[in-house]
Write an enzyme that holds these catalytic residues in place. Structure first.
Site, PDB file in Angstrom:
ATOM      1  N   HIS A 190       0.828  -1.209   0.000  1.00  0.00           N
ATOM      2  CA  HIS A 190       0.000   0.000   0.000  1.00  0.00           C
ATOM      3  C   HIS A 190       0.865   1.263   0.000  1.00  0.00           C
ATOM      4  CE1 HIS A 190      -3.592  -2.448   1.076  1.00  0.00           C
ATOM      5  NE2 HIS A 190      -2.697  -3.166   1.734  1.00  0.00           N
ATOM      6  N   SER A 320      15.286  17.550 -19.028  1.00  0.00           N
ATOM      7  CA  SER A 320      14.482  18.756 -18.952  1.00  0.00           C
ATOM      8  C   SER A 320      15.068  19.844 -19.826  1.00  0.00           C
ATOM      9  CB  SER A 320      14.411  19.254 -17.499  1.00  0.00           C
ATOM     10  OG  SER A 320      13.750  20.505 -17.422  1.00  0.00           O
ATOM     11  N   LYS A 326      18.890  17.720 -14.933  1.00  0.00           N
ATOM     12  CA  LYS A 326      17.835  16.761 -14.579  1.00  0.00           C
ATOM     13  C   LYS A 326      17.895  15.563 -15.526  1.00  0.00           C
ATOM     14  CE  LYS A 326      12.955  16.772 -13.190  1.00  0.00           C
ATOM     15  NZ  LYS A 326      12.514  15.504 -13.751  1.00  0.00           N
ATOM     16  N   GLU A 333       9.809   5.080 -19.109  1.00  0.00           N
ATOM     17  CA  GLU A 333       8.631   5.818 -19.585  1.00  0.00           C
ATOM     18  C   GLU A 333       8.242   5.361 -20.989  1.00  0.00           C
ATOM     19  OE1 GLU A 333       9.569   9.901 -17.044  1.00  0.00           O
ATOM     20  OE2 GLU A 333      10.256   9.711 -19.120  1.00  0.00           O
TER      21      GLU A 333
END
Length: 461
Positions: A190, A320, A326, A333
């Site tokens: 969870h 980025s 970054k 992805e």
């Protein structure tokens, strides 16, 4: 007005039509081009190659049965083999969204092979010595050959590309699980603290998931080995010589090195698209598992300063255009996006499968496109995932140990000693004071040798 220098006249049952002068396709293909300016998408070369295999196999079979003159048959076989090699890919011009069952696509290949065979025999593609229906399509129908082409193309893609790529992923996850096994960490359920585990155990779970999915996809491949060549239009084998089916299937097997066979029931094959539906379901399940795994890896690698950062991913590109330095989990992805597409494609194939009526399913062109696109996407994505991401994953032992020592779920080890309620109270107090479980136990003078031993994370795994 069409210039006579740019076009030639071709004829079919509807009459004359202008076709580009140097095109190897003919009248029926041109009508399909005129009718279906829909997507700009063409069926993939895997389908065209499979059709070429079927046309060459049919020509050889018809020659052996004395139905096709040797010179005509040999020219058809040579032309079909050129199609298999990809020499005429630019001549397959029919949109994916076309007449039902793939009739336009079947005529496209019949006409290309017929014109090329005529050229081989007479030096000109306009001689029409080889007829697309009478010779190239002899003893065939769109309904049996296009359906079989889907099976051929999908089975070959699975055998040569997807299954080896999937096995590579499973083996790399297995290797990574062994490499990361010494690192202890906190488990999570969870998205909250759970009992300790090894980082390698997490990866072992991923490896076994891919292993079981590999087996499932391998099992579904068997259904693709049924090909209904000889079923003709509806499965009755009308006008078919008795030896045609075993001979053509044997030739297809020789050309593909795959164990294709006659269906147990020809009518069932003609009526349904069972194998593509089952294959897409297996690809959907694989996609679901890949999304879970890649999402986990993104979460475990989150940060690097404000997330979990329990693992580090290889840097493959800047992440980025505004934040210097970054780096994003780009390969993960990409894989997630591919899987989203495949899951959507499964719905397309299922919906098309529902559209079967009586003796045929006319939605085969969209099934062919969607199934092969799914196989292509996954076959390309998996090696990229392995080589540009999984290979370079490293465990951050210090961070993993920090989170494990801070975990409130360590109180689970105390339940057998002091009971669930008291252990829960100690965990709650540690949470309220923002200290470790051991500090509360020490404060209450409960840190006995038995409890110290129980709280050793290695004993919990």
């Amino acid at each position: 007005m069409n210039s006579s220098n740019e076009y030639r006249k071709e004829q079919d049952s509807l009459g004359e039509i202008a076709v580009p002068k140097h095109a190897y396709y003919g009248a029926q293909t041109q009508r399909a081009v005129n009718n279906y300016q829909i997507s700009g998408l063409r069926l993939p070369r895997s389908i065209i190659k499979a059709q070429g295999v079927i046309k060459a196999s049919a020509a050889k079979t018809n020659m052996e049965l004395g139905l096709l003159p040797k010179s005509t048959g040999e020219a058809i076989i040579q032309a079909a083999e050129e199609v298999i090699q990809g020499n005429w890919d630019d001549q397959f011009v029919v949109d994916v969204y076309q007449a039902g069952a793939g009739t336009s696509q079947n005529m496209n290949i019949n006409e290309v092979i017929a014109h090329r065979a005529s050229e081989l025999l007479d030096g000109t593609l306009e001689s029409h010595r080889v007829h697309p229906n009478d010779h190239v399509n002899m003893m065939q129908s769109t309904n049996d050959t296009f359906h079989a082409a889907i099976h051929l193309a999908a089975a070959e893609m699975l055998h040569e590309r997807l299954l080896p790529s999937l096995l590579q992923l499973q083996k790399e996850l297995e290797r990574k699980s062994i490499e990361l096994m010494p690192i202890m960490k906190s488990g999570r359920t969870h998205l909250h603290d759970a009992v300790p585990m090894r980082l390698g155990q997490e990866f072992a779970g991923y490896s076994e998931t891919i292993k079981s999915t590999y087996k499932q996809i391998e099992d579904t491949t068997d259904a693709l080995y049924e090909i209904g060549l000889g079923g003709k239009a509806i499965g009755t084998r009308m006008n078919l010589p008795p030896d045609y089916i075993p001979k053509i299937i044997k030739e297809v097997c020789n050309r593909t090195n795959l164990p294709f066979r006659e269906p147990a029931n020809m009518f069932q094959f003609m009526q349904n698209t069972n194998a593509p539906i089952r294959t897409m379901l297996a690809l959907k399940e694989l996609s679901i598992h890949l999304i879970k795994i890649t999402s986990d890896l993104r979460l475990l690698a989150s940060g690097p300063r404000t997330g979990l950062a329990e693992i580090s991913l290889p840097s493959v590109q800047p992440g980025s255009t505004i934040m210097p330095g970054k780096v994003n989990p780009a390969i993960l992805e990409m894989t997630h996006m591919v899987c989203c597409q495949v899951i959507g494609y499964e719905t397309t194939v299922a919906t098309a499968g529902i559209a079967g009526q009586l003796e045929i399913n006319v939605m085969m062109p969209v099934i062919a496109h969607t199934l092969m696109e799914s196989l292509e996407l996954l076959s390309n994505a998996l090696p990229t995932l392995v080589t540009k991401c999984i290979n370079g994953i490293e465990g951050n032992e210090e961070i993993c140990n920090h989170f494990m020592q801070e975990s409130l779920a360590l109180v689970t080890a105390l339940s057998p000693i002091m009971g669930y309620d008291r252990a829960a109270q100690i965990g709650k107090e540690a949470d309220e004071k923002n200290v470790k479980i051991k500090e509360i136990l020490q404060e209450k003078d409960l840190l006995t040798p038995e409890i110290v031993k129980a709280l050793n994370p290695k004993g919990m795994v």
